[in-house]
Design a protein around this motif. Structure first.
Motif, PDB file in Angstrom:
ATOM      1  N   ARG A 130      -1.679  -7.364   9.030  1.00  0.00           N
ATOM      2  CA  ARG A 130      -2.339  -6.915   7.798  1.00  0.00           C
ATOM      3  C   ARG A 130      -1.877  -5.507   7.433  1.00  0.00           C
ATOM      4  O   ARG A 130      -1.589  -5.213   6.274  1.00  0.00           O
ATOM      5  N   ARG A 136       1.573  -5.461   5.986  1.00  0.00           N
ATOM      6  CA  ARG A 136       1.541  -5.866   4.579  1.00  0.00           C
ATOM      7  C   ARG A 136       1.027  -4.727   3.705  1.00  0.00           C
ATOM      8  O   ARG A 136       1.525  -4.509   2.589  1.00  0.00           O
ATOM      9  N   THR A 182      -3.833  -8.833   1.315  1.00  0.00           N
ATOM     10  CA  THR A 182      -3.195  -8.691   2.625  1.00  0.00           C
ATOM     11  C   THR A 182      -4.088  -9.120   3.775  1.00  0.00           C
ATOM     12  O   THR A 182      -3.606  -9.258   4.906  1.00  0.00           O
ATOM     13  N   SER A 183      -5.368  -9.351   3.505  1.00  0.00           N
ATOM     14  CA  SER A 183      -6.267  -9.816   4.571  1.00  0.00           C
ATOM     15  C   SER A 183      -6.106 -11.302   4.842  1.00  0.00           C
ATOM     16  O   SER A 183      -6.601 -11.808   5.852  1.00  0.00           O
ATOM     17  N   LYS A 184      -5.404 -11.998   3.954  1.00  0.00           N
ATOM     18  CA  LYS A 184      -5.226 -13.432   4.098  1.00  0.00           C
ATOM     19  C   LYS A 184      -3.967 -13.749   4.912  1.00  0.00           C
ATOM     20  O   LYS A 184      -2.959 -13.062   4.801  1.00  0.00           O
ATOM     21  N   ASP A 215      -1.456 -14.809   1.551  1.00  0.00           N
ATOM     22  CA  ASP A 215      -1.379 -13.367   1.324  1.00  0.00           C
ATOM     23  C   ASP A 215      -0.708 -13.053   0.002  1.00  0.00           C
ATOM     24  O   ASP A 215      -0.953 -12.009  -0.602  1.00  0.00           O
ATOM     25  N   SER A 243      -7.335  -3.565   4.098  1.00  0.00           N
ATOM     26  CA  SER A 243      -6.658  -4.556   3.264  1.00  0.00           C
ATOM     27  C   SER A 243      -6.318  -3.949   1.909  1.00  0.00           C
ATOM     28  O   SER A 243      -6.861  -2.918   1.509  1.00  0.00           O
TER      29      SER A 243
END
Length: 612
Positions: free
Chosen positions: A418, A421, A562-564, A569, A600
């Motif tokens: 994360r 990203r 970005t948390s996915k 994401d 995130s």
């Protein structure tokens, strides 16, 4: 002198030093450029990729016909095109001696090399041992292969910059070897102390006397050669602050008997209008190429934001790197500085009449941690260098996300991904020129080594097998983010954004929080192509639910979160599951709310209600 033909192999007498100093090409060496012309991109449109020629394809997984060579790079140029890179910055390709530090390294059981190449022997010759043919044609193959690399890069829409080292040479201090300049005129080419010792502003034993009339003419002639004969598109100047230091007292007087600046100049005094920079900036050929300064040296001269520029020089923005690292890892007191960084650092460049593209933004480079190591290590781990971990920078502004080292729990690894990203999003949405480092697009690790200058091995080799493993994960994310930046008119502006285009927000619209404890920065950006973007960074350890700005007749749709996990994401238009993912957030977006997890970042796009 005779050069060694094979990289890393001692000379016939076990000598580390015999080198080919130069070669004058004979008639019949003409190269077919096939009508090659410079691409001349505006600096604001660049995405730079810092690359090491040998390291890029030397690993077995590259599966190239000519690993570790200019031709090997040509074989892999399509990777850079796919990644969205339109400019590569080649680490030193001038002829250098990779065996300069040659010694047995008992830690790894191999030999230390001068892998980076920041120790030039001849400024007019491409590194012969980066050629697939070695010395088969006395170096002409190296010239032709380098030209082929430039030509093939241009065919793919990729500019090529050279990292040049005019701050010192391979001749060391007053006790060093006599290779070229020291055999011509020591006092002319090097900065000397009163008793003949070498001034060492470079940290490498000597300092080139750059502002001596003869030396600066030599440098300009060299740069012109690489532009006119080799077709390179520009230069990054290593430790460029040395280029702004005065010559000796005698040399500080020009041919008319007048001081260059002031009445008395001690050797190494910083100049506000250094003659060398003046000559480069006003040269009819050189002022038309990219000029990038590493605006500091090891003598304590730090000029980020103040480097003499004539309106055309850009700088490696080391302050951007430090601020972004601090904010993304959740350090208090950096929200305002982070916002400045997103805007192209107007606090550094606006007052001098410069533009966002004068800032080359980077989070990682060849010096220091890789992106993966930045989120995996709190401390440097340089034991492999054989120097008892005493080398390298100790202040890295890194965070291991809870556990030190590559082997960590699942939750820690998720957080690290994360954070990677988050850094990449920041780099791609910031005004200025983004620069990424070779291997970061797949998460290359050096095991926490932040000073890998001496390793001709897996530590510095690009791992093409790891890149393939990441093709649907972080590499996919990076490729989509670079493509998104190219598509957005507002992410590469010619000037700093104003209130007409950019509006700051906090957890509530129009209410930014610049307090010492704030770890949240959000803003909307009007874009002539995409309409409007909402970009937010939550660097807190706590989740938040943010209220989005209301736009009657429109709704916000998620693009990046970005948390996915991948592929959610980045919800690209060709993602089969995109509509399902968007519907999952419909209940929040319909009421203009969006939940953000800790550490995130998000990008939302404004879409007409009729498209919902």
């Amino acid at each position: 002198m005779i050069s060694r033909g094979e990289y890393g192999i001692l000379g016939p007498d076990g000598d580390c030093w015999p080198q080919m100093a130069c070669r004058v090409p004979s008639h019949g060496d003409e190269f077919d450029w096939e009508g090659d012309l410079p691409l001349k991109y505006h600096p604001k449109d660049l995405i730079i990729y810092e690359m090491h020629v040998r390291g890029f394809t030397r690993h077995d997984s590259s599966m190239t016909d000519f690993p570790g060579t200019y031709r090997g790079v040509v074989e892999k140029l399509d990777h850079l095109k796919e990644l969205g890179v339109n400019c590569i910055e080649l680490m030193p390709c001038h002829e250098f001696n990779e065996l300069e530090y040659f010694s047995y390294n008992s830690v790894l059981g191999d030999y230390k090399m001068n892998f980076w190449g920041y120790s030039t022997i001849n400024y007019f010759s491409p590194m012969v041992r980066y050629s697939s043919a070695g010395l088969s044609s006395c170096g002409q193959d190296a010239i032709n292969e380098f030209k082929t690399l430039i030509k093939e890069a241009h065919k793919r829409g990729i500019e090529v910059l050279m990292d040049v080292v005019f701050n010192h040479t391979a001749e060391g201090n007053e006790n060093g070897p006599v290779l070229s300049f020291r055999g011509i005129d020591n006092s002319m080419y090097y900065m000397l102390a009163p008793k003949g010792e070498f001034y060492n502003y470079s940290g490498c034993g000597n300092t080139l006397n750059c502002n001596h009339p003869a030396v600066r003419q030599f440098i300009v002639d060299c740069l012109r050669y690489w532009v006119t004969e080799m077709h390179v598109d520009g230069f990054r100047f290593d430790l460029a602050s040395i280029l702004t230091r005065s010559s000796s007292l005698w040399d500080a007087v020009n041919v008319f008997g007048k001081p260059i600046e002031g009445d008395l100049l001690t050797t190494g005094t910083p100049l506000t209008s250094p003659p060398l920079i003046d000559m480069i900036s006003n040269d009819p050929i050189l002022r038309g190429v990219k000029l990038i300064a590493e605006a500091w040296d090891t003598g304590g001269l730090y000029q980020v934001g103040t480097f003499p520029h004539w309106g055309i020089w850009s700088e490696w923005n080391g302050k951007y790197r430090d601020v972004v690292r601090q904010f993304i890892k959740g350090t208090d007191g950096f929200s305002g500085a982070f916002a400045e960084s997103l805007c192209g650092s107007p606090n550094l460049y606006q007052e001098g009449g410069r533009r966002p593209w004068n800032s080359v933004n980077f989070v990682c480079a060849h010096d220091g941690f890789t992106l993966a190591d930045l989120v995996s290590y709190n401390d440097k781990h340089n034991l492999a260098n054989g120097e008892d971990n005493n080398d390298g920078e100790s202040h890295n502004n890194s965070w291991n996300c809870g556990q030190e080292g590559e082997f960590a729990g699942i939750s820690v690894k998720r957080l690290r991904k994360r954070q990677m990203r988050n850094f990449f999003v920041c780099l791609m949405v910031s005004q200025g020129i983004p620069m990424t480092y070779m291997g970061d697009e797949y998460g290359h690790t050096k095991g926490g080594n932040n000073n890998s200058y001496c390793h001709d091995n897996y530590i510095n080799y690009f791992r093409w097998d790891k890149k393939e493993e990441s093709s649907l994960d972080f590499y996919r994310f990076c490729s989509l983010m670079t493509k998104f930046r190219h598509e957005c008119e507002s992410l590469g502006l010619s000037d700093f954004p104003t209130a007409e285009r950019l509006q700051w927000h906090g957890h509530l619209p129009g209410q930014p929080d610049w307090s010492e404890t704030s770890r949240f920065v959000a803003y909307t950006m009007v874009d002539s192509v995409k309409g409007e973007l909402y970009i937010a960074f939550n660097a807190s350890h706590l989740p938040v639910t943010v209220a989005l700005p209301e736009r009657p007749g429109y709704r916000w749709e998620p693009l990046v979160d970005t948390s996915k996990p991948a592929p959610f994401d980045f919800l690209s238009s060709d993602l089969p599951e995109r509509e399902v993912a968007v519907k999952q957030y419909a209940q929040f977006l319909d009421s203009n709310w969006y939940p953000m997890l800790s550490y995130s970042s998000i990008i939302l796009l404004l879409s007409p209600e009729t498209n919902a």
